[in-house]
Design an enzyme around this catalytic site. Structure first.
Site, mmCIF file in Angstrom:
data_model
loop_
_atom_site.group_PDB
_atom_site.id
_atom_site.type_symbol
_atom_site.label_atom_id
_atom_site.label_comp_id
_atom_site.label_asym_id
_atom_site.label_seq_id
_atom_site.Cartn_x
_atom_site.Cartn_y
_atom_site.Cartn_z
ATOM 1 N N ILE A 14 0.850 -1.205 0.000
ATOM 2 C CA ILE A 14 0.000 0.000 0.000
ATOM 3 C C ILE A 14 0.881 1.248 0.000
ATOM 4 O O ILE A 14 0.615 2.208 -0.740
ATOM 5 C CB ILE A 14 -0.973 0.025 1.202
ATOM 6 C CG1 ILE A 14 -1.832 -1.236 1.229
ATOM 7 C CG2 ILE A 14 -1.871 1.263 1.145
ATOM 8 C CD1 ILE A 14 -2.782 -1.320 2.413
ATOM 9 N N ARG A 83 -2.595 -9.456 6.480
ATOM 10 C CA ARG A 83 -3.133 -10.797 6.738
ATOM 11 C C ARG A 83 -2.580 -11.812 5.754
ATOM 12 O O ARG A 83 -2.264 -11.484 4.623
ATOM 13 C CB ARG A 83 -4.649 -10.782 6.518
ATOM 14 C CG ARG A 83 -5.393 -10.024 7.514
ATOM 15 C CD ARG A 83 -6.852 -10.430 7.446
ATOM 16 N NE ARG A 83 -7.619 -9.630 6.501
ATOM 17 C CZ ARG A 83 -8.872 -9.911 6.175
ATOM 18 N NH1 ARG A 83 -9.463 -10.968 6.688
ATOM 19 N NH2 ARG A 83 -9.528 -9.136 5.336
ATOM 20 N N ASN A 96 1.067 -5.597 15.439
ATOM 21 C CA ASN A 96 0.913 -4.233 14.910
ATOM 22 C C ASN A 96 0.775 -3.171 16.003
ATOM 23 O O ASN A 96 1.062 -1.994 15.754
ATOM 24 C CB ASN A 96 -0.255 -4.184 13.919
ATOM 25 C CG ASN A 96 0.125 -4.845 12.590
ATOM 26 O OD1 ASN A 96 1.295 -5.151 12.377
ATOM 27 N ND2 ASN A 96 -0.841 -5.055 11.717
ATOM 28 N N HIS A 176 -14.057 -1.867 10.831
ATOM 29 C CA HIS A 176 -13.560 -2.512 9.616
ATOM 30 C C HIS A 176 -13.362 -3.999 9.889
ATOM 31 O O HIS A 176 -12.251 -4.488 10.035
ATOM 32 C CB HIS A 176 -12.235 -1.848 9.212
ATOM 33 C CG HIS A 176 -11.673 -2.390 7.941
ATOM 34 N ND1 HIS A 176 -12.353 -2.376 6.751
ATOM 35 C CD2 HIS A 176 -10.474 -2.971 7.675
ATOM 36 C CE1 HIS A 176 -11.598 -2.912 5.816
ATOM 37 N NE2 HIS A 176 -10.453 -3.282 6.347
HETATM 38 P P1 A3D Z 1 3.098 -4.825 3.470
HETATM 39 O O1 A3D Z 1 3.272 -4.873 1.994
HETATM 40 O O2 A3D Z 1 3.601 -5.953 4.280
HETATM 41 O O3 A3D Z 1 3.777 -3.468 3.988
HETATM 42 C C1 A3D Z 1 3.956 -3.184 5.332
HETATM 43 C C2 A3D Z 1 5.296 -2.527 5.472
HETATM 44 O O4 A3D Z 1 5.464 -2.133 6.834
HETATM 45 C C3 A3D Z 1 6.482 -3.451 5.124
HETATM 46 O O5 A3D Z 1 7.257 -2.864 4.098
HETATM 47 C C4 A3D Z 1 7.253 -3.558 6.436
HETATM 48 O O6 A3D Z 1 8.666 -3.600 6.252
HETATM 49 C C5 A3D Z 1 6.845 -2.267 7.135
HETATM 50 N N1 A3D Z 1 7.027 -2.296 8.575
HETATM 51 C C6 A3D Z 1 6.841 -3.332 9.437
HETATM 52 N N2 A3D Z 1 7.127 -2.931 10.690
HETATM 53 C C7 A3D Z 1 7.480 -1.625 10.616
HETATM 54 C C8 A3D Z 1 7.885 -0.669 11.568
HETATM 55 N N3 A3D Z 1 7.990 -0.985 12.866
HETATM 56 N N4 A3D Z 1 8.174 0.580 11.146
HETATM 57 C C9 A3D Z 1 8.082 0.901 9.830
HETATM 58 N N5 A3D Z 1 7.712 0.034 8.870
HETATM 59 C C10 A3D Z 1 7.413 -1.219 9.268
HETATM 60 O O7 A3D Z 1 1.555 -4.619 3.847
HETATM 61 P P2 A3D Z 1 0.442 -3.766 3.052
HETATM 62 O O8 A3D Z 1 1.055 -2.503 2.581
HETATM 63 O O9 A3D Z 1 -0.233 -4.667 2.091
HETATM 64 O O10 A3D Z 1 -0.592 -3.512 4.244
HETATM 65 C C11 A3D Z 1 -0.236 -2.651 5.310
HETATM 66 C C12 A3D Z 1 -1.281 -2.714 6.421
HETATM 67 O O11 A3D Z 1 -2.537 -2.238 5.931
HETATM 68 C C13 A3D Z 1 -1.559 -4.117 6.974
HETATM 69 O O12 A3D Z 1 -1.706 -4.058 8.382
HETATM 70 C C14 A3D Z 1 -2.884 -4.483 6.328
HETATM 71 O O13 A3D Z 1 -3.618 -5.435 7.079
HETATM 72 C C15 A3D Z 1 -3.561 -3.146 6.307
HETATM 73 N N6 A3D Z 1 -4.684 -3.009 5.373
HETATM 74 C C16 A3D Z 1 -5.741 -2.262 5.801
HETATM 75 C C17 A3D Z 1 -6.817 -2.074 4.978
HETATM 76 C C18 A3D Z 1 -7.966 -1.252 5.462
HETATM 77 O O14 A3D Z 1 -8.918 -1.059 4.748
HETATM 78 C C19 A3D Z 1 -7.945 -0.698 6.794
HETATM 79 C C20 A3D Z 1 -6.839 -2.631 3.689
HETATM 80 C C21 A3D Z 1 -5.746 -3.383 3.281
HETATM 81 C C22 A3D Z 1 -4.665 -3.561 4.134
#
Ligand code: A3D
Length: 320
Positions: A14, A83, A96, A176
């Site tokens: 994201i 997830r 988280n 959510h």
């Molecule tokens: P992902 O591609 O894994 O990216 C997360 C990033 O966070 C990775 O690059 C990690 O290295 C980094 N990270 C982990 N720990 C830390 C830290 N302590 N400090 C800084 N960076 C860190 O995940 P994503 O981008 O697909 O999703 C990110 C989050 O959004 C997850 O928790 C998902 O569950 C959530 N999400 C929420 C929605 C909503 O509608 C609310 C929708 C989709 C995903």
């Protein structure tokens, strides 16, 4: 006028997509922070090179130092873990919550005036914890979920009815999670509420019920298809819409996880409600009148969020 600065905290799926859209739309200079700084730097360099093709003068940088987010106008938080198939959003809470503590410290130190949009799951509890850990004003810390859940509902409606996405306004409120509350009476197609479409035979009750269920499980549908990770295009677009409303003082009414002080009968919690987002952040919480069944669904959803907030307090006594 100096360019705005937008910090993406988390440069994963994201975070990278957010940076790409922000650069393409020339919303401001973009800095991507991640504990894996190389990933943030690599993505930033790749996108910076692309700016010469799509013709945007914004600057992009990747970093693993919070000092580099200094003075950011907007911070969008995706740091943490997504997830995997078979996991619920709630399964992410332990990992988280610790991430939110670190992120809050970084934002509080270097960008205390930013408008902060949290996306990390489980969303309503994580945005609550992020606000508590950071101590930032509650109107400047908001969660993104409702725009996405409503977008999914709107997409299913447009597909089923063969109508332009531009003429659909869908509302999904509450937490959510699988108890989210698609608001059928307030969702419209060409101005007509969905219940009127059903009454007039333009949409069957079965199809509507199926779309409500699909909306509630919309995130899981994508998790299962991807096999690794969760949705990122629609979540990123949704957070950008919220950021743009703040940066351009558009005062859009968007479903967002907002801090409640008495609205919807709740206090000191975050849950998805319609809010006005403008230059002062969350400027107003809009209260939709609810009938008995809507109220019952909203209360169930709020209870599920409160369970997660209590779990955060147990894991992190400083939040109690
Ligand atoms: P992902 O591609 O894994 O990216 C997360 C990033 O966070 C990775 O690059 C990690 O290295 C980094 N990270 C982990 N720990 C830390 C830290 N302590 N400090 C800084 N960076 C860190 O995940 P994503 O981008 O697909 O999703 C990110 C989050 O959004 C997850 O928790 C998902 O569950 C959530 N999400 C929420 C929605 C909503 O509608 C609310 C929708 C989709 C995903």
């Amino acid at each position: 006028m100096a360019r705005k600065k937008i910090a993406m905290i988390g440069a994963g799926m994201i975070g990278g997509t957010l940076a790409h859209i922000a650069a393409r739309e020339e919303l401001g200079d973009v800095v991507m922070f991640d504990i894996f700084g190389g990933v943030a730097q690599g993505k930033a360099l790749d996108m910076a090179e692309a700016t010469t093709v799509f013709g945007s003068d914004v600057k992009l940088a990747g970093t693993e130092a919070y000092a580099d987010i200094e003075g950011a106008d907007v911070c969008i938080v995706t740091a943490g873990f997504p997830r995997k198939p078979g996991m619920s959003r709630d399964d992410l809470i332990g990992k988280n919550l610790g991430v939110m503590k670190q992120v809050a410290e970084g934002i509080k130190t270097y960008a205390p005036n930013a408008f902060v949009i949290c996306i990390t799951n489980p969303l309503d509890a994580m945005v609550w914890a992020l606000q508590k850990f950071s101590g930032l004003p509650t109107n400047k810390v908001v969660g993104m979920a409702g725009v996405l859940d409503s977008a999914r509902f709107a997409y299913f409606l447009s597909e089923k009815l063969g109508v332009s996405v531009k003429d659909i306004r869908a509302w999904t409120l509450g937490g959510h999670g699988d108890d989210m509350v698609p608001m059928v009476r307030y969702s419209t197609v060409g101005g007509l509420p969905l219940n009127v479409l059903v009454e007039n035979g333009m949409l069957s009750q079965e199809d509507l019920d199926a779309m409500v269920v699909r909306t509630r499980k919309g995130g899981g549908e994508i998790v299962a298809l991807l096999g690794n990770g969760s949705a990122y295009y629609a979540p990123a677009e949704s957070a950008i819409a919220m950021a743009v409303s703040y940066l351009k003082d558009q005062k859009r009414v968007l479903p967002s996880a907002a801090y409640l002080s008495g609205e919807y009968g709740q206090n000191d919690m975050y849950v998805g409600v319609p809010v006005v987002i403008g230059a002062n952040g969350v400027e107003k919480v809009v209260e939709f009148p609810m009938d008995a069944s809507e109220k019952e669904m909203m209360e169930k959803s709020i209870s599920a969020v409160n369970v997660l907030i209590e779990a955060c307090k147990n894991l992190e006594p400083s939040l109690a």
